[in-house]
Design a protein around this motif. Structure first.
Motif, PDB file in Angstrom:
ATOM      1  N   HIS A 171      34.201  60.682   3.128  1.00 51.52           N
ATOM      2  CA  HIS A 171      33.625  59.265   3.242  1.00 51.52           C
ATOM      3  C   HIS A 171      34.509  58.279   2.864  1.00 51.52           C
ATOM      4  O   HIS A 171      35.599  58.630   2.340  1.00 51.52           O
ATOM      5  CB  HIS A 171      32.212  59.250   2.238  1.00 51.52           C
ATOM      6  CG  HIS A 171      32.737  59.299   1.104  1.00 51.52           C
ATOM      7  ND1 HIS A 171      33.069  60.219   0.115  1.00 51.52           N
ATOM      8  CD2 HIS A 171      32.654  57.972   0.004  1.00 51.52           C
ATOM      9  CE1 HIS A 171      33.187  59.810  -0.944  1.00 51.52           C
ATOM     10  NE2 HIS A 171      33.015  58.731  -0.976  1.00 51.52           N
ATOM     11  N   ASP A 173      34.462  54.339   0.679  1.00 50.07           N
ATOM     12  CA  ASP A 173      33.644  53.839  -0.216  1.00 50.07           C
ATOM     13  C   ASP A 173      33.143  52.370   0.507  1.00 50.07           C
ATOM     14  O   ASP A 173      34.256  51.824   1.469  1.00 50.07           O
ATOM     15  CB  ASP A 173      34.432  53.313  -1.288  1.00 50.07           C
ATOM     16  CG  ASP A 173      34.453  54.676  -2.224  1.00 50.07           C
ATOM     17  OD1 ASP A 173      33.602  55.789  -1.950  1.00 50.07           O
ATOM     18  OD2 ASP A 173      35.051  54.653  -3.090  1.00 50.07           O
ATOM     19  N   HIS A 228      38.248  60.090   1.696  1.00 43.11           N
ATOM     20  CA  HIS A 228      38.262  60.896   0.392  1.00 43.11           C
ATOM     21  C   HIS A 228      36.964  61.736   0.287  1.00 43.11           C
ATOM     22  O   HIS A 228      35.854  61.377   0.748  1.00 43.11           O
ATOM     23  CB  HIS A 228      38.609  60.132  -0.877  1.00 43.11           C
ATOM     24  CG  HIS A 228      37.457  59.054  -1.144  1.00 43.11           C
ATOM     25  ND1 HIS A 228      37.289  57.779  -0.472  1.00 43.11           N
ATOM     26  CD2 HIS A 228      36.521  59.057  -2.044  1.00 43.11           C
ATOM     27  CE1 HIS A 228      36.265  57.158  -1.210  1.00 43.11           C
ATOM     28  NE2 HIS A 228      35.688  57.970  -1.923  1.00 43.11           N
TER      29      HIS A 228
HETATM   30 FE   LIG Z   1      33.857  57.372  -2.553  1.00 47.86          FE
END
Ligand SMILES: [Fe+2]
Ligand SMILES: O=C(O)CCC(=O)C(=O)O
Length: 447
Positions: A171, A173, A228
């Motif tokens: 994903h 952030d 990540h």
């Molecule tokens: Fe994350």
């Protein structure tokens, strides 16, 4: 090895080709992806006595009817029920979601983890104290935010990924403001296997593997646009603190810009206020000057643009205090006195003593053409400045003089001469009557 054997020549050319190829790949990496993540480890020391280590990490959290406490690594928690406390911490966490189309969604096939919000726990671990935030500011802060030199790390969550199968699939952030440039993950010293953090950027990846170690705090920081994931945890508990990283004004750019610093609390404030309150101090007003104690790049455009933010020490303090007292301040170059042997009248400052050549503005040096018959006054006429009677609070520091203007002198032999300047703060002190009015407007009284 022979220098000219055939076989050596061919192996050298293969080596050279490889060297070129590898150097090209390195150059491309450096130009595009040189840094997208960084990380490190801070050893835990029970008796912390140096800046390179961290104290054992204490976590206090709200449990149903009490506040509980745990120290990590567990081996340094002196309570006999430490394993039960760790289990209690995990029990008191809530399922962790992830952002999907603007909503917080819990889906264990995508993220199997639990969390505490920062309002529900506290910790003595401080990424600033451990030197992590400074390291990020210097290594990772993107150049697109060149306006900002500082990093603010905002505690976001305490996360628990536990065996079996704690994970967070790939994903990116969600940035919480335009100033957010990255995320910081701090892995607390708690033994576990698996749970590697993989960070990807532009076809490259970096894996942070914190398996096994429980004698240091390990960390990784990466840019917001990096995908990540946390691989499956296969044994133990993987505990992390996550922080949002924001660019902010930082060390060296806080002059005139520092909300944490109250000018009224500076020792100089009362002194200046008392001077202004004295009707006999510059009763008709005038210019009060302070040559800067530190050197700034005031004779380049780029350097001048950083003033007053980069002022430091007593320069910054004087700027803060006078401006808090409503005094107009100019930051100006003041020319070093130039002696002109050719015009027969000796040092110019003799002629205009008690007056100074104050440049009209900061920035790149001015270049002036002059001829042998021109006097130094003719040269000065081409340089924008004013003659001012300044009441100086100090003298210039000779190591701060920089080239302010250059003049090319033509004649039998062309020569180039330089005019140097000092950077100074010039305080425009009003007449006593006007100061009293300004004080009222600024919300303080002059008695
Ligand atoms: Fe994350
Ligand atoms: O705990 C970690 O290693 C990273 C967690 C993560 O990616 C996140 O909270 O967004």
């Amino acid at each position: 090895m022979s220098d000219n054997g055939d076989s050596d020549t061919s192996s050298t050319s293969v080596d050279n080709n490889l060297t070129v190829q590898i150097a090209r790949a390195l150059a491309s990496f450096l130009s595009k992806s040189a840094i997208f993540a960084c990380g490190g480890a801070v050893p835990i020391q029970d008796r912390k006595d140096d800046e390179t280590s961290a104290a054992p990490v204490t976590i206090r959290w709200d449990s149903s009817r009490s506040i509980k406490k745990l120290t990590l690594p567990l081996s340094l928690d002196r309570n006999a029920d430490r394993d039960a406390r760790l289990a209690a911490l995990v029990r008191d966490t809530q399922p962790a979601g992830f952002g999907l189309k603007g909503k917080d969604v819990v889906d264990e096939s995508y993220r199997k983890a639990s969390k505490l919000d920062p309002t529900g726990f506290s910790t003595n671990f401080c990424p600033y104290e451990a030197g992590i935030v400074d390291a990020i500011a210097q290594a990772l802060l993107p150049t697109r935010t060149a306006k900002y030199h500082g990093v603010r790390a905002e505690l976001y969550k305490l996360n628990v990924y536990r065996a079996p199968s704690g994970l967070f699939k790939a994903h990116v952030d969600t940035p919480r403001s335009t100033l957010q440039f990255g995320s910081l993950v701090v892995c607390l010293p708690c033994a576990h296997e698996g749970g590697q953090l993989v960070v990807r950027h532009d076809g490259h990846s970096r894996t942070f593997d914190w398996t096994g170690s429980s004698d240091s705090v390990q960390w990784a920081a990466f840019f917001s646009d990096c995908e990540h994931e946390v691989l499956e945890v296969t044994s133990g508990y993987r505990l992390t603190l996550t922080y949002n990283l924001y660019a902010c004004t930082g060390l060296g750019q806080l002059g005139g810009n520092c909300t944490a610093l109250e000018s009224q609390q500076l020792p100089l404030y009362e002194e200046v206020k008392n001077a202004l309150a004295n009707p006999q101090f510059m009763p008709d007003g005038g210019t009060l000057g302070q040559y800067c104690r530190h050197a700034y790049a005031h004779t380049t455009k780029a350097g001048a643009d950083t003033l007053p933010q980069v002022l430091k020490g007593s320069d910054m303090v004087a700027h803060e205090v006078f401006s808090a007292l409503g005094v107009d301040i100019r930051i100006r170059p003041v020319l070093d006195h130039i002696t002109n042997q050719d015009d027969g009248c000796g040092p110019l400052d003799k002629k205009f003593h008690k007056r100074d050549h104050v440049g009209m503005g900061l920035g790149d040096p001015v270049a002036v053409d002059s001829y042998e018959q021109d006097s130094i006054e003719d040269v000065y006429a081409e340089y924008p400045h004013s003659w001012e009677a300044v009441t100086w609070l100090n003298g210039p520091r000779h190591n701060t003089s920089s080239v302010e203007f250059a003049y090319l002198r033509y004649g039998n032999e062309a020569s180039i001469e330089f005019g140097y300047s000092y950077c100074a703060l010039l305080f425009n002190v009003l007449s006593y009557a006007k100061r009293v009015e300004v004080a009222k407007a600024e919300g303080y009284t002059l008695e």
